[in-house]
Design a protein around this motif. Structure first.
Motif, mmCIF file in Angstrom:
data_model
loop_
_atom_site.group_PDB
_atom_site.id
_atom_site.type_symbol
_atom_site.label_atom_id
_atom_site.label_comp_id
_atom_site.label_asym_id
_atom_site.label_seq_id
_atom_site.Cartn_x
_atom_site.Cartn_y
_atom_site.Cartn_z
ATOM 1 N N LYS A 40 -4.752 -6.474 -0.408
ATOM 2 C CA LYS A 40 -5.116 -6.420 -1.829
ATOM 3 C C LYS A 40 -6.581 -6.047 -2.027
ATOM 4 C CE LYS A 40 -5.039 -9.152 -6.084
ATOM 5 N NZ LYS A 40 -4.726 -10.476 -6.687
ATOM 6 N N LYS A 88 -10.891 0.438 -2.363
ATOM 7 C CA LYS A 88 -10.608 1.869 -2.269
ATOM 8 C C LYS A 88 -10.436 2.480 -3.650
ATOM 9 C CE LYS A 88 -10.362 2.995 2.152
ATOM 10 N NZ LYS A 88 -11.108 4.126 2.735
ATOM 11 N N THR A 89 -9.715 1.777 -4.525
ATOM 12 C CA THR A 89 -9.466 2.287 -5.876
ATOM 13 C C THR A 89 -10.766 2.426 -6.656
ATOM 14 O OG1 THR A 89 -7.272 1.260 -5.899
ATOM 15 C CG2 THR A 89 -8.211 1.903 -8.023
ATOM 16 N N LEU A 111 -7.276 -2.391 -1.052
ATOM 17 C CA LEU A 111 -6.794 -1.442 -2.055
ATOM 18 C C LEU A 111 -7.688 -1.440 -3.290
ATOM 19 C CD1 LEU A 111 -4.623 0.615 -2.630
ATOM 20 C CD2 LEU A 111 -3.198 -1.201 -3.593
ATOM 21 N N VAL A 162 -4.410 6.088 1.878
ATOM 22 C CA VAL A 162 -4.905 4.756 2.224
ATOM 23 C C VAL A 162 -4.073 4.175 3.371
ATOM 24 C CG1 VAL A 162 -5.377 2.414 1.400
ATOM 25 C CG2 VAL A 162 -5.698 4.370 -0.128
ATOM 26 N N ARG A 163 -2.767 4.383 3.287
ATOM 27 C CA ARG A 163 -1.867 3.866 4.315
ATOM 28 C C ARG A 163 -2.182 4.477 5.683
ATOM 29 N NH1 ARG A 163 2.622 5.130 1.710
ATOM 30 N NH2 ARG A 163 3.640 6.407 3.285
ATOM 31 N N ILE A 213 0.868 -1.193 0.000
ATOM 32 C CA ILE A 213 0.000 0.000 0.000
ATOM 33 C C ILE A 213 0.895 1.230 0.000
ATOM 34 C CG2 ILE A 213 -1.759 1.293 1.252
ATOM 35 C CD1 ILE A 213 -3.001 -1.222 2.141
ATOM 36 N N LEU A 257 -4.005 8.224 -3.392
ATOM 37 C CA LEU A 257 -4.993 7.570 -4.249
ATOM 38 C C LEU A 257 -6.066 8.561 -4.688
ATOM 39 C CD1 LEU A 257 -6.103 5.003 -5.546
ATOM 40 C CD2 LEU A 257 -7.288 4.506 -3.412
#
Length: 223
Positions: free
Chosen positions: A66, A72-73, A69, A25-26, A20, A150
């Protein structure tokens, strides 16, 4: 029990290595880990911090980060295009519709100054290609930043959509069609190019608004 800066950095580094790389996001994941670790350290101050980070990661989900992410994407992508579309629609409402109509009419008058209409549409195509190259340049430049976000990483996706539209226009504004279909086809393509440029502007506007919001949330990070 509050975690120290060193402990938070340790979590952040671990999450970064796990894949990440987007700072926003992190940060969310670090907060999630920190909350769990604070509770565990309250119960057991002698807890092995490194091993517990790994244990939390194992329990996070079957696919680690995974799936998070990906979700979120998808959410950020959907939000970006939704915001871009909402801004695009404003060009067909007062007062912006006046600007849209003036742009269309201005291009129509300029077109009539050209003896060979294909040259006029070649210029429009050239402008569209320049905008595509600008987007591509920005993609490469933004990817060199130390920290990536992101929420403002939609330029690559937007570039792909915009460039595809530019290429579709390129295959249809030929001299043969311009002569065959005449003025109606010319007016249609002027309108299509106006829509294309408004679409570009809408995406850039939303990107800049998102960038301002990121700068507000993370004032100490270079965006």
């Amino acid at each position: 029990m509050d975690l120290s800066k060193e402990q938070l950095l340790q979590i952040d580094n671990y999450i970064f290595v796990c894949g990440i790389q987007f700072y926003d996001v992190r940060t969310e994941v670090v907060d999630h880990f920190a909350n769990i670790l604070e509770q565990k350290l309250e119960e057991n101050p002698a807890l092995n911090f490194k091993h517990e980070i790994i244990n939390i990661h194992k329990n996070f989900s079957d696919n680690g980060f995974k799936k998070l992410l990906e979700e979120k994407t998808k959410w950020v992508t959907k939000k970006f295009y939704k915001q871009s579309f909402k801004h695009f629609i404003t060009f067909f409402k007062l007062p912006k519709i006046i600007l849209s109509a003036a742009t269309f009419y201005g291009l129509f008058l300029i077109m009539n100054e050209f003896g060979n209409k294909e040259n006029f549409f070649n210029i429009l195509q050239g402008v569209a290609l320049l905008l595509s190259f600008r987007l591509l340049f920005n993609v490469n430049m933004r990817n060199t930043k130390k920290e990536q976000f992101l929420s403002i990483n939609m330029t690559h996706s937007f570039f792909n959509v915009f460039y595809l539209l530019v290429m579709l226009f390129r295959f249809h504004d030929s001299q043969i069609l311009l002569n065959l279909l005449g003025e109606f086809y010319q007016i249609f393509y002027i309108g299509a190019y106006v829509l294309l440029f408004l679409f570009y502007w809408s995406g850039e506007y939303v990107y800049r608004q998102n960038k301002i919001e990121v700068q507000r949330q993370y004032p100490n990070i270079l965006v």
